[in-house]
Design a protein around this motif. Structure first.
Motif, PDB file in Angstrom:
ATOM      1  N   GLU A  86      61.360  38.304  39.842  1.00 55.84           N
ATOM      2  CA  GLU A  86      60.779  37.830  41.095  1.00 55.84           C
ATOM      3  C   GLU A  86      60.008  38.946  41.802  1.00 55.84           C
ATOM      4  N   ALA A  87      60.559  40.156  41.784  1.00 61.16           N
ATOM      5  CA  ALA A  87      59.880  41.284  42.428  1.00 61.16           C
ATOM      6  C   ALA A  87      58.559  41.598  41.740  1.00 61.16           C
ATOM      7  N   VAL A  88      58.537  41.533  40.401  1.00 59.65           N
ATOM      8  CA  VAL A  88      57.300  41.787  39.663  1.00 59.65           C
ATOM      9  C   VAL A  88      56.250  40.731  40.008  1.00 59.65           C
ATOM     10  N   ALA A  89      56.681  39.450  40.068  1.00 60.54           N
ATOM     11  CA  ALA A  89      55.749  38.368  40.388  1.00 60.54           C
ATOM     12  C   ALA A  89      55.154  38.550  41.783  1.00 60.54           C
ATOM     13  N   LYS A  90      55.985  38.949  42.755  1.00 57.93           N
ATOM     14  CA  LYS A  90      55.491  39.160  44.117  1.00 57.93           C
ATOM     15  C   LYS A  90      54.547  40.362  44.177  1.00 57.93           C
ATOM     16  N   LEU A  91      54.884  41.420  43.438  1.00 55.34           N
ATOM     17  CA  LEU A  91      54.034  42.606  43.408  1.00 55.34           C
ATOM     18  C   LEU A  91      52.653  42.280  42.855  1.00 55.34           C
ATOM     19  N   VAL A  92      52.620  41.528  41.756  1.00 56.59           N
ATOM     20  CA  VAL A  92      51.345  41.150  41.137  1.00 56.59           C
ATOM     21  C   VAL A  92      50.545  40.255  42.075  1.00 56.59           C
ATOM     22  N   GLU A  93      51.228  39.313  42.731  1.00 58.02           N
ATOM     23  CA  GLU A  93      50.545  38.405  43.652  1.00 58.02           C
ATOM     24  C   GLU A  93      49.931  39.177  44.823  1.00 58.02           C
ATOM     25  N   THR A  94      50.670  40.159  45.340  1.00 58.73           N
ATOM     26  CA  THR A  94      50.167  40.974  46.440  1.00 58.73           C
ATOM     27  C   THR A  94      48.927  41.758  46.035  1.00 58.73           C
ATOM     28  N   LYS A  95      48.942  42.321  44.833  1.00 63.06           N
ATOM     29  CA  LYS A  95      47.790  43.078  44.352  1.00 63.06           C
ATOM     30  C   LYS A  95      46.571  42.175  44.176  1.00 63.06           C
ATOM     31  N   ILE A  96      46.792  40.976  43.690  1.00 64.73           N
ATOM     32  CA  ILE A  96      45.673  40.043  43.495  1.00 64.73           C
ATOM     33  C   ILE A  96      45.079  39.647  44.839  1.00 64.73           C
ATOM     34  N   GLU A  97      45.943  39.327  45.808  1.00 63.00           N
ATOM     35  CA  GLU A  97      45.458  38.941  47.131  1.00 63.00           C
ATOM     36  C   GLU A  97      44.719  40.091  47.809  1.00 63.00           C
ATOM     37  N   GLY A  98      45.144  41.321  47.543  1.00 59.18           N
ATOM     38  CA  GLY A  98      44.485  42.479  48.141  1.00 59.18           C
ATOM     39  C   GLY A  98      43.268  42.954  47.379  1.00 59.18           C
ATOM     40  N   GLY A  99      42.918  42.263  46.294  1.00 53.44           N
ATOM     41  CA  GLY A  99      41.745  42.638  45.511  1.00 53.44           C
ATOM     42  C   GLY A  99      41.973  43.834  44.615  1.00 53.44           C
ATOM     43  N   ASP A 100      43.217  44.233  44.453  1.00 55.20           N
ATOM     44  CA  ASP A 100      43.529  45.395  43.614  1.00 55.20           C
ATOM     45  C   ASP A 100      43.689  44.955  42.163  1.00 55.20           C
ATOM     46  N   ILE A 101      42.584  44.548  41.565  1.00 55.89           N
ATOM     47  CA  ILE A 101      42.589  44.098  40.174  1.00 55.89           C
ATOM     48  C   ILE A 101      41.490  44.821  39.414  1.00 55.89           C
ATOM     49  N   THR A 102      41.618  44.821  38.116  1.00 49.95           N
ATOM     50  CA  THR A 102      40.645  45.492  37.253  1.00 49.95           C
ATOM     51  C   THR A 102      39.828  44.444  36.509  1.00 49.95           C
ATOM     52  N   GLU A 103      38.508  44.491  36.722  1.00 47.31           N
ATOM     53  CA  GLU A 103      37.619  43.590  35.993  1.00 47.31           C
ATOM     54  C   GLU A 103      37.470  44.130  34.580  1.00 47.31           C
ATOM     55  N   THR A 104      38.162  43.503  33.649  1.00 48.72           N
ATOM     56  CA  THR A 104      38.163  43.992  32.280  1.00 48.72           C
ATOM     57  C   THR A 104      36.929  43.497  31.536  1.00 48.72           C
ATOM     58  N   PRO A 105      36.116  44.398  31.007  1.00 49.77           N
ATOM     59  CA  PRO A 105      34.957  43.958  30.215  1.00 49.77           C
ATOM     60  C   PRO A 105      35.407  43.206  28.974  1.00 49.77           C
ATOM     61  N   GLU A 106      34.486  42.444  28.418  1.00 43.29           N
ATOM     62  CA  GLU A 106      34.826  41.682  27.211  1.00 43.29           C
ATOM     63  C   GLU A 106      35.105  42.641  26.065  1.00 43.29           C
TER      64      GLU A 106
END
Length: 337
Positions: free
Chosen positions: A205-225
């Motif tokens: 549950e903690a991992v899921a919340k952490l990932v969700e928070t990062k996504i909402e904050g725009g802290d994601i990596t645009e992975t090239p193809e």
């Protein structure tokens, strides 16, 4: 499922699923997944999957390569029968032996014998020891009842369970009577019933919340193809599509340029006429009409609407330019006179 002289048709469904958190190994810089190549330890070359065989390492370290023909000669069982061998007391089956669990769903035609076996197992407080073929290999399993459904649990073989050998426990060491009394008191104070829903996987549950928070904050990596066979196919299709679009655009542009050139030539002839002293205004209007008619005559009847629009636009632009030139020349002629 064979029960004496009775056969019970059933279907197997996996009774468990793993919700363990799965992480991917990725390149920290761009988020690309890490791939592992099949490299031969002798020559260091990458080995295609088609050249990989099964090998059995002997006790002395020598490798024995087994072909498909060799493996085909091994004893296998492809029967789908669950054969009941005997009924054994439940306490004789060590939980350590339990492996994979399956629910058995009865077919409509075998509902009555299924219920009969289920009720008999519950009343006898025994497990049915069975043999079953899983992935072409015969294995041992037990049948037991859980919430009104017969469950098949495959068993590990006896030699697959390791024996604990710890030197620190080899001595004859036991707790004193006072220590045992205190431990018993602690056990009593913490005694209770097992409620599965009482405990949760807080890590997942903690991992899921952490990932969700990062996504909402725009802290994601645009992975090239990623580069690979599949990507190459996609890139090839995209390249072909771009080539087709470019060819169509070039063809449409060529038609527009051709129409514009012809219109310009027509307008240029009118300019010469106006230089000869004819009425500039009338000549400009006439030249524009001629340019439009000339461009319309030159265009093929079956051209697309896009090409026609492009040609008309070019003709209008050229006509306006011709009109402007004629007006300028007209003013210059009057001034000279």
């Amino acid at each position: 499922m064979s029960f004496g002289l009775v056969n019970v048709p059933v279907r197997l469904f996996s009774a468990t699923e793993n919700h363990d958190v799965q992480f991917r190994q990725v390149h920290e810089k761009d988020g690309g997944r890490i791939k592992y190549q099949r490299i031969c330890s002798i020559d260091g070359e990458e080995v295609p999957y088609s050249d990989i065989a099964k090998g059995y390492e002997a006790a002395d370290g020598q490798m024995v390569i087994l072909s498909d023909e060799d493996l085909g000669s091994l004893p296998t069982r492809t029967t789908k029968e669950i054969s009941i061998e005997k009924f054994v007391p439940s306490e004789q089956i060590d939980p350590l032996l339990f492996d994979k669990s399956y629910y058995l769903e009865p077919d409509k035609t075998g509902l009555k014998p299924y219920v009969l076996l289920r009720d008999a197992l519950e009343k006898a407080d025994r497990m049915a020891l069975v043999t079953v073929s899983v992935r072409s290999r015969m294995t041992l399993a037990v049948l037991r009842v859980r919430e009104g459904v017969i469950v098949l649990q495959t068993l590990l073989w006896a030699d697959e369970v390791r024996k604990p050998e710890f030197e620190s426990l080899s001595e004859e060491t036991h707790a004193t009577q006072k220590e045992l009394a205190m431990a018993s008191s602690l056990v009593d104070s913490l005694s209770g019933d097992y409620e599965p829903d009482e405990f949760e996987d807080d890590y997942a549950e903690a991992v899921a919340k952490l990932v969700e928070t990062k996504i909402e904050g725009g802290d994601i990596t645009e992975t090239p193809e990623a580069k690979g066979e599949e990507s190459e196919v996609v890139d090839l299709l995209a390249a072909l599509q771009r080539s087709v679009d470019k060819a169509k655009a070039a063809k449409a542009g060529g038609a527009s340029s051709s129409g514009a050139s012809e219109a310009a030539q027509a307008a240029g002839g009118s300019d010469s006429g106006s230089d000869g002293g004819s009425d500039g205004g009338a000549s400009d209007e006439s030249d524009a009409g001629k340019a439009r008619k000339t461009a319309a005559r030159k265009a093929p009847a079956k051209k697309s609407a896009t090409k026609k629009a492009a040609t008309k636009t070019a003709a209008k632009t050229t006509a306006k330019t011709a009109a402007k030139k004629s007006t300028t020349k007209k003013a210059a002629t009057k001034k000279a006179s």
